[in-house]
Design an enzyme around this catalytic site. Sequence first.
Site, PDB file in Angstrom:
ATOM      1  N   CYS A 273      47.535  25.920  26.153  1.00 16.38           N
ATOM      2  CA  CYS A 273      46.244  26.499  26.550  1.00 16.38           C
ATOM      3  C   CYS A 273      46.053  26.663  28.055  1.00 16.38           C
ATOM      4  O   CYS A 273      45.909  27.779  28.540  1.00 16.38           O
ATOM      5  CB  CYS A 273      45.117  25.640  25.994  1.00 16.38           C
ATOM      6  SG  CYS A 273      45.136  25.574  24.211  1.00 16.38           S
TER       7      CYS A 273
HETATM    8  N1  LIG Z   1      47.227  23.705  20.223  1.00 17.98           N
HETATM    9  C1  LIG Z   1      46.025  23.527  20.686  1.00 17.98           C
HETATM   10  O1  LIG Z   1      45.681  22.406  21.053  1.00 17.98           O
HETATM   11  C2  LIG Z   1      45.004  24.645  20.781  1.00 17.98           C
HETATM   12  C3  LIG Z   1      43.696  24.315  21.124  1.00 17.98           C
HETATM   13  C4  LIG Z   1      42.743  25.306  21.182  1.00 17.98           C
HETATM   14  C5  LIG Z   1      43.082  26.616  20.918  1.00 17.98           C
HETATM   15  N2  LIG Z   1      44.353  26.949  20.600  1.00 17.98           N
HETATM   16  C6  LIG Z   1      44.615  28.348  20.298  1.00 17.98           C
HETATM   17  O2  LIG Z   1      44.796  28.508  18.907  1.00 17.98           O
HETATM   18  C7  LIG Z   1      45.763  29.514  18.638  1.00 17.98           C
HETATM   19  C8  LIG Z   1      46.874  28.959  17.781  1.00 17.98           C
HETATM   20  O3  LIG Z   1      47.531  27.939  18.497  1.00 17.98           O
HETATM   21  P1  LIG Z   1      48.416  26.831  17.806  1.00 17.98           P
HETATM   22  O4  LIG Z   1      48.568  25.768  18.825  1.00 17.98           O
HETATM   23  O5  LIG Z   1      47.932  26.468  16.469  1.00 17.98           O
HETATM   24  O6  LIG Z   1      49.801  27.655  17.656  1.00 17.98           O
HETATM   25  P2  LIG Z   1      51.070  27.253  16.772  1.00 17.98           P
HETATM   26  O7  LIG Z   1      52.228  27.988  17.383  1.00 17.98           O
HETATM   27  O8  LIG Z   1      51.138  25.783  16.588  1.00 17.98           O
HETATM   28  O9  LIG Z   1      50.757  27.860  15.358  1.00 17.98           O
HETATM   29  C9  LIG Z   1      50.674  29.190  15.062  1.00 17.98           C
HETATM   30  C10 LIG Z   1      51.138  29.395  13.638  1.00 17.98           C
HETATM   31  O10 LIG Z   1      50.952  30.764  13.313  1.00 17.98           O
HETATM   32  C11 LIG Z   1      52.070  31.213  12.593  1.00 17.98           C
HETATM   33  N3  LIG Z   1      52.122  32.660  12.742  1.00 17.98           N
HETATM   34  C12 LIG Z   1      52.588  33.404  13.770  1.00 17.98           C
HETATM   35  N4  LIG Z   1      52.426  34.704  13.510  1.00 17.98           N
HETATM   36  C13 LIG Z   1      51.833  34.787  12.306  1.00 17.98           C
HETATM   37  C14 LIG Z   1      51.403  35.875  11.510  1.00 17.98           C
HETATM   38  N5  LIG Z   1      51.573  37.139  11.917  1.00 17.98           N
HETATM   39  N6  LIG Z   1      50.831  35.593  10.336  1.00 17.98           N
HETATM   40  C15 LIG Z   1      50.674  34.309   9.909  1.00 17.98           C
HETATM   41  N7  LIG Z   1      51.064  33.247  10.617  1.00 17.98           N
HETATM   42  C16 LIG Z   1      51.634  33.489  11.804  1.00 17.98           C
HETATM   43  C17 LIG Z   1      53.237  30.461  13.175  1.00 17.98           C
HETATM   44  O11 LIG Z   1      54.335  30.401  12.281  1.00 17.98           O
HETATM   45  C18 LIG Z   1      52.612  29.080  13.407  1.00 17.98           C
HETATM   46  O12 LIG Z   1      52.732  28.262  12.289  1.00 17.98           O
HETATM   47  C19 LIG Z   1      46.203  30.021  19.994  1.00 17.98           C
HETATM   48  O13 LIG Z   1      45.437  31.137  20.332  1.00 17.98           O
HETATM   49  C20 LIG Z   1      45.874  28.894  20.929  1.00 17.98           C
HETATM   50  O14 LIG Z   1      45.637  29.333  22.247  1.00 17.98           O
HETATM   51  C21 LIG Z   1      45.328  25.973  20.516  1.00 17.98           C
END
Ligand SMILES: NC(=O)c1ccc[n+]([C@@H]2O[C@H](COP(=O)([O-])OP(=O)(O)OC[C@H]3O[C@@H](n4cnc5c(N)ncnc54)[C@H](O)[C@@H]3O)[C@@H](O)[C@H]2O)c1
Length: 436
Positions: A273
């Site tokens: 992030c």
């Molecule tokens: N990790 C954190 O602490 C956090 C906190 C707040 C916000 N976010 C935001 O949340 C969002 C997701 O982050 P995350 O950390 O969960 O990412 P991540 O990489 O852990 O997970 C994303 C998931 O989406 C899947 N994916 C990718 N493309 C896809 C598609 N076309 N269809 C279905 N699934 C698909 C991937 O296989 C993966 O399992 C981002 O925008 C991030 O900025 C993350």
Amino acid sequence: MQPKEQLLARFAERSAVIGIVGLGYVGLPLALRFSEVGFRVLGIDIDAKKVEALNAGQSYIEHIKPAAIAAARGKSFEATADFARARGADALIICVPTPLDKHREPDLSFVIGTTEALVPHLRRGQVVSLESTTYPGTTEEELRPRIEAKGLRIGEDVFLVFSPEREDPGNEKFGTRSIPKVCGGSTASCLEVGTALYSGAIDTVVPVSSTRAAEMTKLLENIHRAVNIGLVNEMKIVADRMGIDIHEVIRAAATKPFGFVPYWPGPGLGGHCIPIDPFYLSWKAREYGVHTRFIELAGEINAGMPHWVIGKCVDALNERGRALKGSRVLVLGIAYKKNVDDMRESPAVELMELLAERGALVEYSDPHVPVFPRLRRGHFDLKSLTLTPQRLAGFDMVLLATNHDAFDYKLVLKHAKLIVDTRGVYLDPAPNVVKA
Ligand SMILES: NC(=O)c1ccc[n+]([C@@H]2O[C@H](COP(=O)([O-])OP(=O)(O)OC[C@H]3O[C@@H](n4cnc5c(N)ncnc54)[C@H](O)[C@@H]3O)[C@@H](O)[C@H]2O)c1
């Protein structure tokens, strides 16, 4: 019954099916929480390995225990890679990555790809919520027209909201349930449905007037952190030049009971992030003719920290008559922050690269990362070393990059020839400790 009334009733009765698209750090805990409170949950992910693991009751995220997944499986949680199943869900919550591209500009390909994969399966009477962090306007400019092109009316047939995730992996005080959730709708009806959706699983829902306001709220939170971390990193450089320990200063300042919030310097910014999200706003602001100077400045300072730390390593070795080239270096802690296994954007990777480029022989120890994982950038074919007195003494330098609680810091202090401490673990001066 009209679609809105039908959805509200299904959320109130907990008979709704909650679809979570993207089962990563954000999507998986949310899926488990909806399952915990009794909803049927359908997890959708393009990664077949994750789908298989979840359906077998296994976890791929360290802080999410397999028992929690097995418990959800035993209730009504199922994972699938089949987007056609989205039709059966009442809510579709999108939690896919929003990285930067190689020009450090927003890469919305995951969000757009997911939306386009879902649209053929959308039907009247569903709510779509985007959770991925992104610039103000994404929901209205990218999701809305794609859904409307199918002939579905937003706010009447389908409800569209943006509700940013605030997951803090490893935080024992706040979890999915207790972290208040901001939600903005495309229309008043959208907000009403979105609020009802999240209220079923989360203690406090904070409504805002638009999807844009909700998108910007998340960015403000992360920009606030990035800028303040940039500030303390700059203060660290100044204090170091003056022979003052910045950690001592911050701890003292933090005793002020009002008006000061401590932020801690480090070897650079990490995680999915803070190093990334601010630039989503910078990019969008340019469309409005606004230059986001605080974001750029903090980015410049934070991005320079690994180089500054390497400079300190070179100086510390030089003092001891050694060159970095040919020195054996143990990097302690490679996850981006303490007590987690998350390696995304970890500054330790850049430190390891900079050390290796300069001819150092690099190894690492991290109890949370037993094998160096495949990352978007940077790879080392290495496994974590366990710390023993002999092993520690065999390295020319120990670079403390991430201060996991699991390390035996006394053991390291006793046996390492030289420790470069980027986290303020060693407050008391010692002949083998250099603060960086
Ligand atoms: N990790 C954190 O602490 C956090 C906190 C707040 C916000 N976010 C935001 O949340 C969002 C997701 O982050 P995350 O950390 O969960 O990412 P991540 O990489 O852990 O997970 C994303 C998931 O989406 C899947 N994916 C990718 N493309 C896809 C598609 N076309 N269809 C279905 N699934 C698909 C991937 O296989 C993966 O399992 C981002 O925008 C991030 O900025 C993350």
